[in-house]
Scaffold this motif. Structure first.
Motif, PDB file in Angstrom:
ATOM      1  N   GLN A   1       0.858  -1.028   0.225  1.00  0.00           N
ATOM      2  CA  GLN A   1       0.101  -0.028   0.082  1.00  0.00           C
ATOM      3  C   GLN A   1       0.925   1.210   0.043  1.00  0.00           C
TER       4      GLN A   1
ATOM      5  N   GLU B   1       2.254   1.746  -3.489  1.00  0.00           N
ATOM      6  CA  GLU B   1       1.004   2.378  -4.321  1.00  0.00           C
ATOM      7  C   GLU B   1       0.920   3.651  -4.325  1.00  0.00           C
ATOM      8  N   ARG B   2       0.892   4.154  -3.130  1.00  0.00           N
ATOM      9  CA  ARG B   2       0.638   5.572  -2.690  1.00  0.00           C
ATOM     10  C   ARG B   2       1.821   6.467  -3.352  1.00  0.00           C
TER      11      ARG B   2
ATOM     12  N   ASN C   1      -4.040   4.057  -2.674  1.00  0.00           N
ATOM     13  CA  ASN C   1      -3.687   2.771  -2.729  1.00  0.00           C
ATOM     14  C   ASN C   1      -4.702   1.703  -3.070  1.00  0.00           C
TER      15      ASN C   1
END
Length: 466
Positions: free
Chosen positions: A356, A359-360, A366
């Protein structure tokens, strides 16, 4: 236990003065997990990258994310993280538990993140999980004679901060705006341009809220989708459930093995998983997705069973949430295909970091935010929406928080055994208390899962047509 011989030799040859900092014991008298301890004390860690030219060592702070693209720009190469087997062979050959955070520890070209030079004192991964090396900043700089010092990381804390679900839609739209450089359409569902729910999935969702639904209704829906029917029968017939006799039909799978509630949620999870396609191969491909789904569903099944009946959440909702916990990665592969390969490379190079956070870093949003929002658009049960959206937040206190906490605990326990992406960390006693779950029963559940690896892999392979 002394530091590894090669590390001690390197430090002595460079006249580096150092101290040993032992890894502390947790409340259960076990060593704190290595990833967690490095992060807690802000130590430096080492990551091994490789390409067809050879290997490269990278040293960064454990509370930061390695930017593989930045490394490749500096060296004009196409490096990615060494595979699990290669890393194991490297450590065994050098008698390490992990790669020490010392430049040229194995004679490798080394890149060191410039943020480490700002510290007066540093703790370094020694290559032994029971202790760290403590050196003064000036001493550490003596080790950098042949290393390349450059900016190759970003702080993790801002990437891990949960903004709250109220901001999800705005952040998702902002991520898509940045990604496409096009005007955002008015509705998120149109913006994502995801395939509509299949007819099978829509019928199962309607069946879920029908109080008069029975086995024949469910069997009829599943049987109209040959692929789904084959997967449900294969699941029920797997050695994991040790069903007596041969499973001959969906009705048989429901009545004799899995039960109505489990088949209903299993069929829904499988139908949703087939709605979106993703790469067929690779560490972030279709098979790893289904492996994670299968392991999580089985783990959730065991954890819920271990909770006393008075505190036990809905088994079906917990099972479905576990099966879909990774659904956001499917959406990423569909919506952001040019960025997906970059995401996979960063996951491989940053095993100390949650997916996550990566992804950010790449998208500004995310998987949990995207999946939770999409589940709402598809009118999925609120338990599933909350479970997926808040699975990384053990402090969440809203309604249905138990489903998010169950996923958090299950993921942490599986990671401790090398299953799933992310750091190995301890599960706080307080979280077990909140779930009314005994730690020893939770660990016994994981032990059963590990013993059933072959059976669970068989199920995952059956779900992966590629």
């Amino acid at each position: 236990m002394p530091v590894p011989t090669s590390v001690e030799t390197l430090l002595s040859s460079q006249n580096i003065h150092y101290d040993i900092a032992a890894t502390p014991l947790g409340s259960d008298d076990r060593l704190v997990w290595h990833d967690q301890h490095l992060r807690n004390v802000g130590a430096a860690r080492s990551i091994l990258l490789q390409d067809e030219i050879g290997r490269v060592q990278v040293v960064i702070a454990a509370n930061s994310l390695l930017d593989v693209a930045a490394v490749n720009r500096h060296l004009n190469r196409d490096l990615r993280a060494a595979g699990e087997q290669e890393l194991k062979q490297f450590c065994e050959a050098n008698q390490f538990h992990s790669v020490p955070a010392l430049p040229q520890v194995a004679g490798l070209l080394t890149l060191v993140d410039n943020q480490l030079l700002e510290k007066d004192d540093l703790l370094l991964d020694s290559g032994d999980e029971e202790q760290l090396i403590r050196v003064h900043g000036t001493e550490f700089q003596q080790t950098l004679k042949d290393a390349i010092v450059c900016e190759i990381s970003v702080p993790l804390e801002p990437l891990e901060t949960d903004p709250g679900s109220a901001e999800d839609t705005a952040q998702i739209e902002g991520a898509i705006r940045n990604f496409t450089q096009l005007r955002i359409k008015q509705r998120l569902e149109e913006t994502l341009e995801l395939p509509p729910l299949s007819d099978t999935a829509q019928r199962i969702i309607k069946l879920r809220v029908d109080p008069n639904a029975d086995i024949s209704d469910l069997a009829q829906i599943v049987e109209t989708d040959p692929s789904l029917a084959a997967q449900v029968v294969s699941w029920a017939a797997s050695p994991y459930y040790s069903a007596p006799g041969k499973i001959k039909s969906i009705h048989d799978a429901i009545v004799r093995v899995l039960g109505f509630d489990m088949v209903l949620n299993l069929a829904l999870g499988l139908a949703l998983g087939k709605t979106i396609s993703m790469p067929k191969s690779g560490p972030c491909g279709e098979l790893p997705y289904w492996q994670q789904a299968v392991y999580m569903a089985a783990t959730i099944e065991g954890l819920v069973t271990a909770i006393p009946r008075d505190y036990r959440p809905s088994f079906g909702m917990a099972y479905l949430t576990g099966l879909l916990h990774n659904f956001g990665v499917l959406i990423m592969a569909e919506v952001f295909p040019p960025h997906y390969e970059q995401y996979c490379k960063l996951c491989e190079a940053n095993p100390h970091t949650t997916p996550q956070a990566i992804e950010r870093h790449i998208l500004g949003v995310n998987r949990d935010q995207i999946a939770g929002t999409l589940m709402e658009l598809w009118s999925m049960p609120e338990e599933v929406v909350v479970g997926l959206r808040h699975q990384q937040n053990p402090a969440y206190r809203g309604e249905h928080a138990i489903y998010a906490k169950l996923i958090y605990v299950a993921k942490a326990l599986l990671r401790q055994h090398g299953i799933g992406l992310g750091p190995k960390e301890a599960v706080p006693d307080a979280l077990f208390d909140e779930l009314h779950l005994k730690r020893d029963k939770a660990e016994a559940t994981i032990a059963n899962i590990i013993e059933s690896t072959d059976e669970l892999e068989h199920i995952a392979n059956a779900l992966n047509p590629g």
